[in-house]
Design a protein around this motif. Structure first.
Motif, short mmCIF file in Angstrom:
data_model
loop_
_atom_site.label_atom_id
_atom_site.label_comp_id
_atom_site.label_asym_id
_atom_site.label_seq_id
_atom_site.Cartn_x
_atom_site.Cartn_y
_atom_site.Cartn_z
N ARG A 108 0.88 -1.16 0.00
CA ARG A 108 0.00 0.00 0.00
C ARG A 108 0.92 1.22 0.00
O ARG A 108 1.68 1.43 0.94
CB ARG A 108 -0.91 0.02 1.23
N VAL A 109 0.86 2.00 -1.06
CA VAL A 109 1.76 3.15 -1.21
C VAL A 109 0.98 4.42 -0.88
O VAL A 109 0.04 4.79 -1.58
CB VAL A 109 2.33 3.22 -2.64
N PHE A 110 1.38 5.08 0.21
CA PHE A 110 0.70 6.28 0.67
C PHE A 110 1.29 7.51 0.00
O PHE A 110 2.47 7.55 -0.34
CB PHE A 110 0.84 6.41 2.19
N SER A 111 0.46 8.52 -0.16
CA SER A 111 0.91 9.78 -0.76
C SER A 111 0.06 10.91 -0.19
O SER A 111 -0.71 10.71 0.75
CB SER A 111 0.78 9.73 -2.28
N PRO A 167 12.43 5.19 -7.29
CA PRO A 167 12.89 6.14 -6.26
C PRO A 167 12.40 5.73 -4.88
O PRO A 167 11.46 4.93 -4.75
CB PRO A 167 12.24 7.47 -6.69
N ASP A 168 13.02 6.28 -3.85
CA ASP A 168 12.62 5.96 -2.48
C ASP A 168 11.14 6.23 -2.25
O ASP A 168 10.47 5.53 -1.48
CB ASP A 168 13.44 6.77 -1.47
N TRP A 169 10.61 7.27 -2.90
CA TRP A 169 9.22 7.66 -2.69
C TRP A 169 8.24 6.86 -3.54
O TRP A 169 7.05 6.96 -3.37
CB TRP A 169 9.02 9.16 -2.94
N MET A 170 8.72 6.07 -4.44
CA MET A 170 7.96 5.13 -5.27
C MET A 170 6.97 5.81 -6.23
O MET A 170 7.07 5.63 -7.44
CB MET A 170 7.21 4.11 -4.41
N LEU A 171 6.03 6.55 -5.69
CA LEU A 171 5.05 7.26 -6.50
C LEU A 171 5.08 8.73 -6.11
O LEU A 171 5.42 9.09 -4.99
CB LEU A 171 3.64 6.70 -6.29
N ASP A 197 3.19 -1.54 4.07
CA ASP A 197 2.97 -0.12 3.78
C ASP A 197 4.28 0.60 3.51
O ASP A 197 5.30 0.32 4.17
CB ASP A 197 2.27 0.57 4.95
N THR A 198 4.25 1.51 2.56
CA THR A 198 5.36 2.45 2.39
C THR A 198 4.80 3.86 2.51
O THR A 198 3.86 4.25 1.81
CB THR A 198 6.07 2.25 1.03
N GLU A 255 5.60 10.61 6.02
CA GLU A 255 6.74 10.86 6.92
C GLU A 255 7.44 12.16 6.53
O GLU A 255 7.86 12.93 7.40
CB GLU A 255 7.71 9.68 6.86
N TYR A 256 7.57 12.39 5.25
CA TYR A 256 8.20 13.63 4.78
C TYR A 256 7.41 14.84 5.27
O TYR A 256 8.00 15.82 5.75
CB TYR A 256 8.26 13.62 3.25
N LEU A 257 6.09 14.76 5.15
CA LEU A 257 5.25 15.88 5.60
C LEU A 257 5.40 16.10 7.10
O LEU A 257 5.51 17.24 7.57
CB LEU A 257 3.79 15.59 5.25
N LYS A 258 5.43 15.02 7.86
CA LYS A 258 5.54 15.12 9.32
C LYS A 258 6.87 15.79 9.71
O LYS A 258 6.93 16.58 10.64
CB LYS A 258 5.45 13.73 9.93
#
Length: 375
Positions: free
Chosen positions: A77-80, A319-323, A363-364, A369-372
C-alpha cells in the motif's frame, strides 16, 4: 494489445524536467474487456508485470499465493498526499425530499459507513467528512455523522415524518407523500447501493434503485433530472471551490454545482480567495467554506483511502518515494520506475530454483513521513 515505443531522438531527453524519467523502451498494454478476474489471473501468471488492486476483498483474501509468499511478486500500500477527491450520495436540494436539511441529516445518520467498512471493505478505509478529506483544507469541526438511528428518527419527526403506512413506509404528515425516491446508477454499483437501500428500508425510507448506463446517469445529473446520485469526483492539489459552490451556478445545468448549493457568505469568500496570495489565509478561507458546506450538507460522504494497493513482479527499481507526492497513482510507474537487470536475473533464478526473495513491509509511507518531518 498495443505497444508504446520510446523515441531515441526526443529533443528534451536531457532537460531537467524529463531527465531520469520515461525509462522503459517499450510498454505493452493488453486490453481485457469487462473481466477483472481474467486480468488478475494474467498478472499472476506473469503475463503482466503490474497490477493495481482496487477491491478490498481481493487485497485481503486473494493476494496470498506462492509468488507473493516467495517474494517474487511484491505487494504494498503506497501512501501519498494525493487529494482524496469526493464520493458519496449527492442530494439534489432543488427537489423534494432532499430540499429539507433535516432529511439530508437523517439520511447521513442512517448511512452506516462503519458497518460497510467492516463487513464489505475489511476496514481498509477511513471516513470522508469533507470536500477536502485528509488535507490541510478540511475543517476539523465538521460533523462526522456516525451511525445514529435514534438521531435520524428524531430529525425525521422534525421534518414531518411521524408515521408509517400499512406497507411500512414513512408518510409526510402535511403532504401525505410516501418517503420514496429513485436512485439511478450503473449495474456495477449495485453492491455498494443495496446495503444502503436496506439500511433506509429498516427505518421506513423507500430508496428505489434503477439501473442505467454511466453516460445516462451523468446526463441526468448534468440536466438536474435526478433526486439523489452516487457520484465521485477527483480532487485538486490547490482547491478551486469556485466551480462547485458559486451560487450563480446553482440554477444552471452542466456544471459541478450539482446540488443547487447557494450561500451569500461562500460567494464573498470565493471573491477573496480568487485574489488572495497568502497561503495561510487561503487555508482559512477554504476551511470556512468547508464548514459552511458541511452544515448545509449536500452530500452524504462515503469512505476514503490515501493510498493505492499495487503489486508487481520483482524486476523493477524505483525512487525511495515510489510514486509522486500529489499524483500517487500507478501511472507514476511509467514515469519514474525502471527495469533493473540484476533484479531480472535474480527473479529468474529464484523462480527456477524455488528460492525466497525479500518480503517488503505492507505499507510504504515516504510522503506522510516527509510531511511530518518538514512542517
Amino acid at each position: 494489445s498495443y505497444t508504446f515505443v520510446r523515441r531515441d531522438d526526443y529533443w528534451a531527453a536531457q532537460s531537467p524536467f524529463s531527465k531520469y524519467m520515461y525509462n522503459f523502451d517499450k510498454i505493452k498494454v493488453s486490453v481485457v474487456k469487462d473481466n477483472d478476474a481474467l486480468q488478475y489471473e494474467k498478472f499472476k501468471k506473469g503475463e503482466q508485470d503490474i497490477f493495481t488492486v482496487s477491491r478490498a476483498r481481493r487485497w485481503v483474501e486473494e493476494t496470498d499465493f506462492e509468488s507473493t509468499q516467495k517474494g517474487w511478486v511484491k505487494k504494498q500500500r503506497v501512501f501519498s498526499e494525493r487529494p482524496a477527491g469526493t464520493s458519496g450520495y449527492f442530494f439534489n436540494m432543488r427537489k423534494w425530499p432532499f430540499d429539507d436539511k433535516w432529511v439530508r441529516y437523517a439520511f447521513c445518520y442512517l448511512y452506516n459507513r462503519e458497518k460497510m467498512n467492516k463487513e464489505m471493505y475489511y476496514n481498509e478505509y477511513g471516513y470522508m467528512n469533507s470536500m477536502y478529506a485528509g488535507s490541510m483544507y478540511e475543517n476539523p469541526d465538521n460533523n462526522k455523522f456516525p451511525f445514529n438511528p435514534d438521531k435520524a428518527v428524531e430529525l425525521l419527526k422534525e421534518a414531518g415524518y411521524t408515521s408509517r403506512n400499512d406497507d411500512g413506509w414513512l408518510v409526510h404528515d402535511e403532504s401525505g407523500r410516501i418517503f420514496a425516491f429513485e436512485l439511478d446508477l450503473p449495474k456495477t454499483y449495485e453492491y455498494m447501493a443495496t446495503p444502503v437501500q436496506q439500511m433506509l428500508k429498516d427505518y421506513g425510507i423507500d430508496m428505489q434503485i434503477k439501473f442505467v448506463d454511466y453516460n445516462t446517469m451523468i446526463k441526468n445529473v448534468n440536466e438536474r433530472n435526478f433526486t439523489i446520485g452516487m457520484l465521485a469526483y477527483s480532487g485538486l492539489v490547490y482547491p478551486n471551490p469556485e466551480t462547485s459552490y458559486r451560487s450563480i451556478l446553482a440554477d444552471q445545468n452542466d456544471n459541478n454545482n450539482v446540488w443547487g448549493f447557494k450561500s451569500d457568505r461562500v460567494d464573498v469568500l470565493l471573491d477573496e480567495y480568487d485574489t488572495c496570495f497568502d497561503q495561510d489565509r487561503r487555508i482559512e478561507i477554504i476551511r470556512e467554506i468547508d464548514g459552511i458546506v458541511a452544515d448545509v450538507h449536500p452530500t452524504a460522504w462515503s469512505t476514503v483511502r490515501n493510498y493505492i494497493r499495487t503489486m508487481w513482479w520483482d524486476k523493477f527499481d524505483y525512487p525511495d518515494w515510489m510514486l509522486s507526492r500529489y499524483v500517487g497513482e500507478h501511472w507514476d510507474i511509467f514515469y519514474y520506475w525502471w527495469i533493473d537487470d540484476d533484479k531480472v536475473s535474480r527473479l529468474d533464478n529464484a523462480m527456477a530454483n524455488g528460492d525466497q526473495l525479500e518480503i517488503l513491509p505492507l505499507d510504504t509511507e515516504y510522503w506522510p513521513e516527509y510531511l511530518k518531518n518538514n512542517q
